[in-house]
Design a protein around this motif. Sequence first.
Motif, mmCIF file in Angstrom:
data_model
loop_
_atom_site.group_PDB
_atom_site.id
_atom_site.type_symbol
_atom_site.label_atom_id
_atom_site.label_comp_id
_atom_site.label_asym_id
_atom_site.label_seq_id
_atom_site.Cartn_x
_atom_site.Cartn_y
_atom_site.Cartn_z
ATOM 1 N N ARG A 32 -5.806 -1.129 -6.919
ATOM 2 C CA ARG A 32 -6.918 -0.227 -6.603
ATOM 3 C C ARG A 32 -6.386 1.153 -6.248
ATOM 4 O O ARG A 32 -5.308 1.287 -5.669
ATOM 5 C CB ARG A 32 -7.718 -0.778 -5.415
ATOM 6 C CG ARG A 32 -8.174 -2.231 -5.573
ATOM 7 C CD ARG A 32 -9.382 -2.357 -6.451
ATOM 8 N NE ARG A 32 -10.536 -1.733 -5.826
ATOM 9 C CZ ARG A 32 -11.279 -2.324 -4.881
ATOM 10 N NH1 ARG A 32 -10.968 -3.537 -4.450
ATOM 11 N NH2 ARG A 32 -12.331 -1.697 -4.375
ATOM 12 N N ASP A 91 -10.114 -2.223 2.412
ATOM 13 C CA ASP A 91 -11.205 -2.277 1.430
ATOM 14 C C ASP A 91 -11.304 -0.925 0.719
ATOM 15 O O ASP A 91 -12.169 -0.111 1.032
ATOM 16 C CB ASP A 91 -12.524 -2.613 2.139
ATOM 17 C CG ASP A 91 -13.687 -2.750 1.171
ATOM 18 O OD1 ASP A 91 -13.441 -3.039 -0.022
ATOM 19 O OD2 ASP A 91 -14.842 -2.577 1.607
ATOM 20 N N PRO A 92 -10.425 -0.663 -0.233
ATOM 21 C CA PRO A 92 -10.389 0.659 -0.885
ATOM 22 C C PRO A 92 -11.597 0.900 -1.787
ATOM 23 O O PRO A 92 -12.049 0.005 -2.493
ATOM 24 C CB PRO A 92 -9.095 0.603 -1.706
ATOM 25 C CG PRO A 92 -8.860 -0.850 -1.959
ATOM 26 C CD PRO A 92 -9.382 -1.571 -0.758
ATOM 27 N N ALA A 146 -7.772 4.635 -4.275
ATOM 28 C CA ALA A 146 -8.822 5.221 -3.439
ATOM 29 C C ALA A 146 -8.484 6.673 -3.138
ATOM 30 O O ALA A 146 -7.318 7.038 -3.017
ATOM 31 C CB ALA A 146 -8.955 4.447 -2.131
ATOM 32 N N CYS A 155 -6.962 0.805 3.363
ATOM 33 C CA CYS A 155 -5.899 -0.200 3.217
ATOM 34 C C CYS A 155 -6.475 -1.601 3.107
ATOM 35 O O CYS A 155 -5.869 -2.490 2.489
ATOM 36 C CB CYS A 155 -4.945 -0.134 4.411
ATOM 37 S SG CYS A 155 -3.960 1.370 4.514
ATOM 38 N N THR A 206 -0.501 -6.491 -8.003
ATOM 39 C CA THR A 206 -1.436 -6.169 -6.925
ATOM 40 C C THR A 206 -0.923 -4.970 -6.149
ATOM 41 O O THR A 206 0.275 -4.665 -6.167
ATOM 42 C CB THR A 206 -1.627 -7.371 -5.982
ATOM 43 O OG1 THR A 206 -2.663 -7.083 -5.032
ATOM 44 C CG2 THR A 206 -0.327 -7.706 -5.251
ATOM 45 N N ILE A 215 -3.493 4.953 -2.115
ATOM 46 C CA ILE A 215 -4.463 5.787 -1.407
ATOM 47 C C ILE A 215 -4.012 7.240 -1.523
ATOM 48 O O ILE A 215 -2.924 7.606 -1.058
ATOM 49 C CB ILE A 215 -4.575 5.384 0.071
ATOM 50 C CG1 ILE A 215 -5.053 3.928 0.187
ATOM 51 C CG2 ILE A 215 -5.522 6.324 0.824
ATOM 52 C CD1 ILE A 215 -4.984 3.379 1.595
ATOM 53 N N ASN A 224 -7.918 4.733 -12.093
ATOM 54 C CA ASN A 224 -8.790 3.557 -11.986
ATOM 55 C C ASN A 224 -9.293 3.104 -13.351
ATOM 56 O O ASN A 224 -9.383 1.900 -13.624
ATOM 57 C CB ASN A 224 -9.961 3.850 -11.041
ATOM 58 C CG ASN A 224 -9.611 3.593 -9.587
ATOM 59 O OD1 ASN A 224 -9.003 2.584 -9.254
ATOM 60 N ND2 ASN A 224 -9.985 4.519 -8.721
ATOM 61 N N THR A 258 -2.425 -1.282 -3.505
ATOM 62 C CA THR A 258 -3.414 -0.228 -3.267
ATOM 63 C C THR A 258 -2.721 1.117 -3.155
ATOM 64 O O THR A 258 -1.775 1.279 -2.376
ATOM 65 C CB THR A 258 -4.209 -0.501 -1.973
ATOM 66 O OG1 THR A 258 -4.912 -1.737 -2.094
ATOM 67 C CG2 THR A 258 -5.203 0.616 -1.698
ATOM 68 N N VAL A 307 0.864 -1.185 0.000
ATOM 69 C CA VAL A 307 0.000 0.000 0.000
ATOM 70 C C VAL A 307 0.898 1.233 0.000
ATOM 71 O O VAL A 307 1.910 1.271 0.718
ATOM 72 C CB VAL A 307 -0.926 0.036 1.233
ATOM 73 C CG1 VAL A 307 -1.819 1.276 1.205
ATOM 74 C CG2 VAL A 307 -1.766 -1.233 1.336
#
Length: 308
Positions: free
Chosen positions: A181, A227-228, A183, A225, A133, A137, A169, A135, A85
């Motif tokens: 992802r 469930d974005p 967010a 972190c 993979t 943020i 996205n 994330t 992340v």
Amino acid sequence: MNDRSLVGKTIVITGASSGFGKGAAIALASMGANVVLAARRTNLLAELTRQIGPNALAVTTDVSKPDDIQHLKKEALLRFGAIDVWINNVGVGALGLFWDIPVEDHARVLDVNIKGLIYGAHAALSEFLTTGTGTLINVGSIDSEVPLAYQASYAASKAAVLSLSRSLNEELRLINQGNIRVATIMPWAVDTPWWIHAANYTGHEPRMAAMDDPQIVIDAIVRACIDPKEEMPVGPKAHASNISHKLFPNLTERLTANIADKEVKKAWPAPPTAGSLHEPMDEGSGIDGGIRKRMRLKDEAPHDIPPE
């Protein structure tokens, strides 16, 4: 919040020396994550690293410098072997009427809030695309959706944050990278040291109506972190403003401008300052900024000179 899914995950956090970044680092480390702490204030990062323990790494970083971001990424990978992340949390501001703020301060806001975020996003996504993979943020603001008087370049920069996240996205969707992802966290005004660090040319101490506690934003970052979501307004006021602006944009902008103007004029006088835009300052090292307390003192004793 208790979720075992973060145990052993490596999370890079910019702006970790105070405010949301510091609070998120402590929370995420307590959940078993490795945290890589980035900010300009080396001494505060060192203190936070000692507080958290061996699963924390401090890397002095000015996010507006692409070489610093690459160094941050390299150090994170050397220490922990992966980045799961990346939290683009740094955000600086300049308060005042647009024409009263020196152009170099506007430029610095954009260098940090847009360029710095792009550098971080690019570093993170290049790693995530290698592993398949991850994330990202991005910490925006309700100003990402609702422009705000007295914060013109800050609001513009936060609109750019949301636009970038949306575009990223879609690009990830086009190349079938659904495990990566992006967010965007969108809080209302929050009581953190951001207000202490902001450049201020309003002629008054910074304040804003109905400030939220930083904990609700820290909780939202932690949730992202795990469930974005593409857009994550934080708290009832941010949700209401977001919906209101979609339905009644002109009215919402006028109402928020009037609120900002009223708050500025209620505050104690203060000299102009560039804050920590160009150089970091020692003041403002906590998670809470103490702004709500100062506002209560002013409202309870509405004289023109602040207490010593």
